[in-house]
Design a protein around this motif. Sequence first.
Motif, PDB file in Angstrom:
ATOM      1  N   ALA A 126       0.939  -1.122   0.034  1.00 53.58           N
ATOM      2  CA  ALA A 126      -0.080  -0.077   0.161  1.00 53.58           C
ATOM      3  C   ALA A 126       0.822   1.241  -0.157  1.00 53.58           C
ATOM      4  O   ALA A 126       0.322   2.504  -0.178  1.00 53.58           O
ATOM      5  CB  ALA A 126      -0.759  -0.119   1.287  1.00 53.58           C
ATOM      6  N   GLY A 127       2.213   1.019   0.078  1.00 52.97           N
ATOM      7  CA  GLY A 127       3.116   2.564   0.259  1.00 52.97           C
ATOM      8  C   GLY A 127       3.085   2.894   1.398  1.00 52.97           C
ATOM      9  O   GLY A 127       3.384   4.309   1.360  1.00 52.97           O
ATOM     10  N   SER A 128       2.435   2.383   2.462  1.00 54.14           N
ATOM     11  CA  SER A 128       2.413   3.076   3.715  1.00 54.14           C
ATOM     12  C   SER A 128       3.808   2.924   4.661  1.00 54.14           C
ATOM     13  O   SER A 128       3.820   1.873   5.287  1.00 54.14           O
ATOM     14  CB  SER A 128       1.093   2.503   4.750  1.00 54.14           C
ATOM     15  OG  SER A 128       1.030   3.051   5.805  1.00 54.14           O
ATOM     16  N   ARG A 129       4.755   3.899   4.127  1.00 52.31           N
ATOM     17  CA  ARG A 129       6.064   3.521   5.078  1.00 52.31           C
ATOM     18  C   ARG A 129       5.713   3.574   6.621  1.00 52.31           C
ATOM     19  O   ARG A 129       6.438   2.794   7.344  1.00 52.31           O
ATOM     20  CB  ARG A 129       6.996   4.565   4.558  1.00 52.31           C
ATOM     21  CG  ARG A 129       8.317   4.574   5.393  1.00 52.31           C
ATOM     22  CD  ARG A 129       9.452   5.491   4.768  1.00 52.31           C
ATOM     23  NE  ARG A 129      10.581   5.713   5.551  1.00 52.31           N
ATOM     24  CZ  ARG A 129      11.476   4.577   5.916  1.00 52.31           C
ATOM     25  NH1 ARG A 129      11.293   3.443   4.966  1.00 52.31           N
ATOM     26  NH2 ARG A 129      12.386   4.716   6.491  1.00 52.31           N
ATOM     27  N   GLY A 130       4.847   4.534   7.018  1.00 52.78           N
ATOM     28  CA  GLY A 130       5.025   4.614   8.569  1.00 52.78           C
ATOM     29  C   GLY A 130       4.541   3.211   9.208  1.00 52.78           C
ATOM     30  O   GLY A 130       5.000   3.064  10.127  1.00 52.78           O
ATOM     31  N   THR A 131       3.390   2.744   8.534  1.00 49.69           N
ATOM     32  CA  THR A 131       2.683   1.679   9.072  1.00 49.69           C
ATOM     33  C   THR A 131       3.697   0.530   8.995  1.00 49.69           C
ATOM     34  O   THR A 131       3.761  -0.476   9.730  1.00 49.69           O
ATOM     35  CB  THR A 131       1.485   1.523   8.388  1.00 49.69           C
ATOM     36  OG1 THR A 131       0.477   2.165   8.311  1.00 49.69           O
ATOM     37  CG2 THR A 131       0.962   0.025   8.852  1.00 49.69           C
ATOM     38  N   GLU A 132       4.441   0.367   7.822  1.00 47.09           N
ATOM     39  CA  GLU A 132       5.391  -0.766   7.703  1.00 47.09           C
ATOM     40  C   GLU A 132       6.396  -0.639   8.681  1.00 47.09           C
ATOM     41  O   GLU A 132       6.894  -1.640   9.388  1.00 47.09           O
ATOM     42  CB  GLU A 132       6.070  -0.830   6.372  1.00 47.09           C
ATOM     43  CG  GLU A 132       6.891  -1.946   6.212  1.00 47.09           C
ATOM     44  CD  GLU A 132       7.705  -1.653   4.876  1.00 47.09           C
ATOM     45  OE1 GLU A 132       8.668  -2.410   4.749  1.00 47.09           O
ATOM     46  OE2 GLU A 132       7.303  -0.872   3.799  1.00 47.09           O
ATOM     47  N   LEU A 133       6.855   0.358   9.097  1.00 40.22           N
ATOM     48  CA  LEU A 133       7.934   0.837  10.040  1.00 40.22           C
ATOM     49  C   LEU A 133       7.624   0.528  11.251  1.00 40.22           C
ATOM     50  O   LEU A 133       8.329  -0.277  12.170  1.00 40.22           O
ATOM     51  CB  LEU A 133       8.423   2.082   9.944  1.00 40.22           C
ATOM     52  CG  LEU A 133       9.597   2.660   8.774  1.00 40.22           C
ATOM     53  CD1 LEU A 133       9.836   4.129   8.968  1.00 40.22           C
ATOM     54  CD2 LEU A 133      10.764   1.671   8.843  1.00 40.22           C
ATOM     55  N   ARG A 134       6.524   0.897  11.669  1.00 38.50           N
ATOM     56  CA  ARG A 134       5.929   0.474  13.205  1.00 38.50           C
ATOM     57  C   ARG A 134       5.737  -0.947  13.290  1.00 38.50           C
ATOM     58  O   ARG A 134       6.024  -1.627  14.373  1.00 38.50           O
ATOM     59  CB  ARG A 134       4.581   1.280  13.369  1.00 38.50           C
ATOM     60  CG  ARG A 134       4.315   2.721  13.603  1.00 38.50           C
ATOM     61  CD  ARG A 134       3.062   3.166  14.180  1.00 38.50           C
ATOM     62  NE  ARG A 134       2.173   3.420  12.832  1.00 38.50           N
ATOM     63  CZ  ARG A 134       2.374   4.383  12.055  1.00 38.50           C
ATOM     64  NH1 ARG A 134       3.346   5.412  12.542  1.00 38.50           N
ATOM     65  NH2 ARG A 134       1.607   4.505  11.025  1.00 38.50           N
ATOM     66  N   HIS A 135       5.311  -1.876  12.368  1.00 37.46           N
ATOM     67  CA  HIS A 135       5.108  -3.278  12.342  1.00 37.46           C
ATOM     68  C   HIS A 135       6.516  -3.703  12.656  1.00 37.46           C
ATOM     69  O   HIS A 135       6.556  -4.768  13.192  1.00 37.46           O
ATOM     70  CB  HIS A 135       4.349  -3.882  11.356  1.00 37.46           C
ATOM     71  CG  HIS A 135       2.965  -3.269  11.362  1.00 37.46           C
ATOM     72  ND1 HIS A 135       2.147  -3.402  12.530  1.00 37.46           N
ATOM     73  CD2 HIS A 135       2.169  -3.247  10.447  1.00 37.46           C
ATOM     74  CE1 HIS A 135       1.136  -3.007  12.071  1.00 37.46           C
ATOM     75  NE2 HIS A 135       0.979  -2.857  10.817  1.00 37.46           N
ATOM     76  N   ARG A 136       7.444  -3.226  11.889  1.00 38.20           N
ATOM     77  CA  ARG A 136       8.858  -3.813  11.981  1.00 38.20           C
ATOM     78  C   ARG A 136       9.391  -3.396  13.334  1.00 38.20           C
ATOM     79  O   ARG A 136       9.995  -4.453  13.827  1.00 38.20           O
ATOM     80  CB  ARG A 136       9.739  -3.270  10.836  1.00 38.20           C
ATOM     81  CG  ARG A 136       9.659  -3.933   9.359  1.00 38.20           C
ATOM     82  CD  ARG A 136      10.471  -3.133   8.573  1.00 38.20           C
ATOM     83  NE  ARG A 136      10.327  -3.859   7.307  1.00 38.20           N
ATOM     84  CZ  ARG A 136      10.715  -4.876   6.436  1.00 38.20           C
ATOM     85  NH1 ARG A 136      10.945  -5.844   7.351  1.00 38.20           N
ATOM     86  NH2 ARG A 136       9.994  -5.104   5.528  1.00 38.20           N
ATOM     87  N   ARG A 137       9.240  -2.470  13.723  1.00 36.29           N
ATOM     88  CA  ARG A 137       9.564  -2.119  15.240  1.00 36.29           C
ATOM     89  C   ARG A 137       9.076  -2.856  16.186  1.00 36.29           C
ATOM     90  O   ARG A 137       9.723  -3.321  17.155  1.00 36.29           O
ATOM     91  CB  ARG A 137       9.492  -0.385  15.276  1.00 36.29           C
ATOM     92  CG  ARG A 137       9.724   0.013  16.840  1.00 36.29           C
ATOM     93  CD  ARG A 137       9.202   1.115  17.155  1.00 36.29           C
ATOM     94  NE  ARG A 137       7.525   0.942  17.216  1.00 36.29           N
ATOM     95  CZ  ARG A 137       6.740   1.887  17.281  1.00 36.29           C
ATOM     96  NH1 ARG A 137       6.913   3.077  17.368  1.00 36.29           N
ATOM     97  NH2 ARG A 137       5.332   1.546  17.261  1.00 36.29           N
TER      98      ARG A 137
END
Length: 319
Positions: A126-137
């Motif tokens: 979806a191109g949601s970098r913020g969401t992806e980063l939060r899940h990785r963190r």
Amino acid sequence: MSKIDAYLHAATRANTRQSYQAAVRHFEVEWGGFLPATADSIARYLADHADTLATNTLKQRLAALAQWHIDQGFPDPTKAPVVKKVFRGIRAVHPAQEKQAKPLQLDDLERIANWLDGAIRTARLAGSRGTELRHRRDKAILLLGFWRGFRGDELIRLQADHVNAVPGEGMTCYFPQTKGDRRYAGTTFKAPALARLCPVEAVVDWMQAARITTGPLFRAIDRWGHVGDAALHPDSLVPLLRAVLANAGITSAELYSAHSLRRGFANWATSNGWDIKTLMQYIGWKNVQTAVRYVDSADPFAKHRIVQTTSASLPLPRE
């Protein structure tokens, strides 16, 4: 601030300073007490809050007030007989049952990690970098916290500079000071690389995605995907973990806290043959009583032990 003041300041952990400052402020501002205090005023303060504050909280308030008087060169009123007797009376009238966080089981950890992996893929598409980063963190926090048995404040304080990860082998995490390290000797903890639910892989993926090489390892992320410079606030960790658990479908997520990772690992280790001494060395506990508090008995109600004993001792029924 002089050099002496700076070293005195550094000798006390930041969270201890903050809690002591809050306790003194509560006594002086909210309750209306005067400093330096008398033993009678300390006793009245305890009595006024006996119904609303836990005994452990009152104990911490006494420690803070004692330290204030010592630092300022005044006699410590908290050691007076009347204060000690009032506190004993509060403990007798208001006995406190220790509350423990629910341990996170390994199968639930795997369920959460699988959900996070799916959420990472969805966010990336979806191109949601913020969401992806939060899940990785969040995945890195969960796996490292579980497999290393870290407390919440240790996860928050961990610096990227002090993490040395070797993919496929393991990872070291260095802390200049831990809770039991009164000599500031520093402690290094090692985490293994695993075939599944790997904490090393999760931490490396998070650091690379967030482009973190120095400073706090776990940080806040805004809606646009900007990673902050400061560490996560200590008060944000428990809501973060509970939200992840709830989203992954774990029931009663409100019963879990950062200690659930530590307790979960301790229970997993003992159920897989770790003795208490090995567990203490791995986690960094200094006494057996602390370790035992984190480990649930395999037979908590002693049912199997009683059944086995009675079966062997009771006479056989007559035909």
